[in-house]
Design a protein around this motif. Structure first.
Motif, mmCIF file in Angstrom:
data_model
loop_
_atom_site.group_PDB
_atom_site.id
_atom_site.type_symbol
_atom_site.label_atom_id
_atom_site.label_comp_id
_atom_site.label_asym_id
_atom_site.label_seq_id
_atom_site.Cartn_x
_atom_site.Cartn_y
_atom_site.Cartn_z
ATOM 1 N N PRO A 65 0.812 -1.229 0.000
ATOM 2 C CA PRO A 65 0.000 0.000 0.000
ATOM 3 C C PRO A 65 0.842 1.274 0.000
ATOM 4 N N GLY A 66 2.091 1.191 0.472
ATOM 5 C CA GLY A 66 2.956 2.366 0.542
ATOM 6 C C GLY A 66 3.779 2.613 -0.707
ATOM 7 N N GLY A 67 3.509 1.884 -1.784
ATOM 8 C CA GLY A 67 4.228 2.099 -3.025
ATOM 9 C C GLY A 67 5.569 1.397 -3.096
ATOM 10 N N GLU A 68 5.776 0.407 -2.239
ATOM 11 C CA GLU A 68 6.995 -0.388 -2.277
ATOM 12 C C GLU A 68 6.721 -1.640 -3.105
ATOM 13 N N TYR A 69 7.781 -2.345 -3.471
ATOM 14 C CA TYR A 69 7.614 -3.526 -4.318
ATOM 15 C C TYR A 69 8.257 -4.759 -3.711
ATOM 16 N N LEU A 70 7.523 -5.861 -3.760
ATOM 17 C CA LEU A 70 8.096 -7.172 -3.493
ATOM 18 C C LEU A 70 8.706 -7.620 -4.803
ATOM 19 N N CYS A 71 9.948 -8.084 -4.741
ATOM 20 C CA CYS A 71 10.683 -8.410 -5.962
ATOM 21 C C CYS A 71 11.320 -9.784 -5.882
ATOM 22 N N PHE A 72 11.515 -10.353 -7.068
ATOM 23 C CA PHE A 72 12.380 -11.513 -7.184
ATOM 24 C C PHE A 72 13.789 -10.975 -7.349
ATOM 25 N N ASP A 73 14.701 -11.531 -6.575
ATOM 26 C CA ASP A 73 16.089 -11.104 -6.618
ATOM 27 C C ASP A 73 16.917 -12.262 -7.173
ATOM 28 N N TYR A 74 17.305 -12.121 -8.433
ATOM 29 C CA TYR A 74 18.050 -13.153 -9.151
ATOM 30 C C TYR A 74 19.563 -12.993 -9.025
ATOM 31 N N SER A 133 19.855 -17.694 -10.741
ATOM 32 C CA SER A 133 18.888 -17.495 -11.822
ATOM 33 C C SER A 133 17.808 -18.570 -11.787
ATOM 34 N N GLU A 134 18.022 -19.605 -10.985
ATOM 35 C CA GLU A 134 17.057 -20.708 -10.890
ATOM 36 C C GLU A 134 16.060 -20.499 -9.759
ATOM 37 N N GLN A 135 16.526 -20.010 -8.610
ATOM 38 C CA GLN A 135 15.664 -19.858 -7.434
ATOM 39 C C GLN A 135 15.888 -18.474 -6.818
ATOM 40 N N PRO A 136 15.207 -17.455 -7.351
ATOM 41 C CA PRO A 136 15.410 -16.112 -6.810
ATOM 42 C C PRO A 136 14.837 -15.969 -5.404
ATOM 43 N N LYS A 137 15.495 -15.132 -4.630
ATOM 44 C CA LYS A 137 14.984 -14.795 -3.297
ATOM 45 C C LYS A 137 13.905 -13.729 -3.457
ATOM 46 N N VAL A 138 13.101 -13.557 -2.416
ATOM 47 C CA VAL A 138 12.091 -12.496 -2.395
ATOM 48 C C VAL A 138 12.638 -11.365 -1.534
ATOM 49 N N THR A 139 12.619 -10.151 -2.095
ATOM 50 C CA THR A 139 13.098 -8.970 -1.383
ATOM 51 C C THR A 139 12.039 -7.875 -1.439
#
Length: 151
Positions: A102-111, A115-121
């Motif tokens: 809601p605050g305009g931030e993003y959940l992202c895949f971090d590769y 490149s096979e199993q990105p973390k969530v950041t």
């Protein structure tokens, strides 16, 4: 474990991803999304999970909506491509948004590490990057309603 429900956000009902749209977006970005994410987003793009609270750092945040795979002109700002264009100049290569807060931030895949199993950041509005989970499945399993937190 809490059962995850999906609540309409952009559209009044689920808006499944048409065949070929994931492949087109992956080609544009030069990545392959995790299979577990594609299974969820294929059915629930543009929707909000419930529970929607996740832990980050010493606090919590909330998932607003899963960004869309398709580029719907009415909801362009909620598309992965729109979010990626917004963060791309400010974050290292290999970081790709998939949901917003809601605050305009993003959940992202971090590769950056795999490149096979990105973390969530989490990428904040100040463009700081904070670790959230080791995988998309791990992230989804950790969502909670926030009521069990110490006050």
């Amino acid at each position: 474990m809490t059962t995850l429900k999906w609540i309409p956000y952009l559209w009044d009902e689920p808006h499944p991803v048409p065949s070929g749209e994931f492949e087109q977006l992956e080609h544009q970005l030069g990545i392959t999304f995790p299979k577990d994410y594609k299974e969820v987003a294929a059915q629930y793009q543009g929707m909000t999970p419930h529970p929607d609270v996740f832990n980050v750092g010493r606090g919590t945040n909330v998932v607003n909506v899963l960004l869309t795979i398709i580029e719907d002109h009415k909801w362009w700002t909620y598309s992965i491509m729109s979010a990626y264009e917004a963060v791309k100049p400010h974050v290292p290569g290999g970081v790709y948004p998939f949901a917003s807060t809601p605050g305009g931030e993003y959940l992202c895949f971090d590769y950056r590490e795999s490149s096979e199993q990105p973390k969530v950041t989490l990428v904040t509005v100040e463009m700081f990057i904070y670790p959230v989970a080791d995988s998309f499945t791990d992230f989804m399993a950790r969502l909670h309603d926030g009521e069990d937190l110490p006050g």
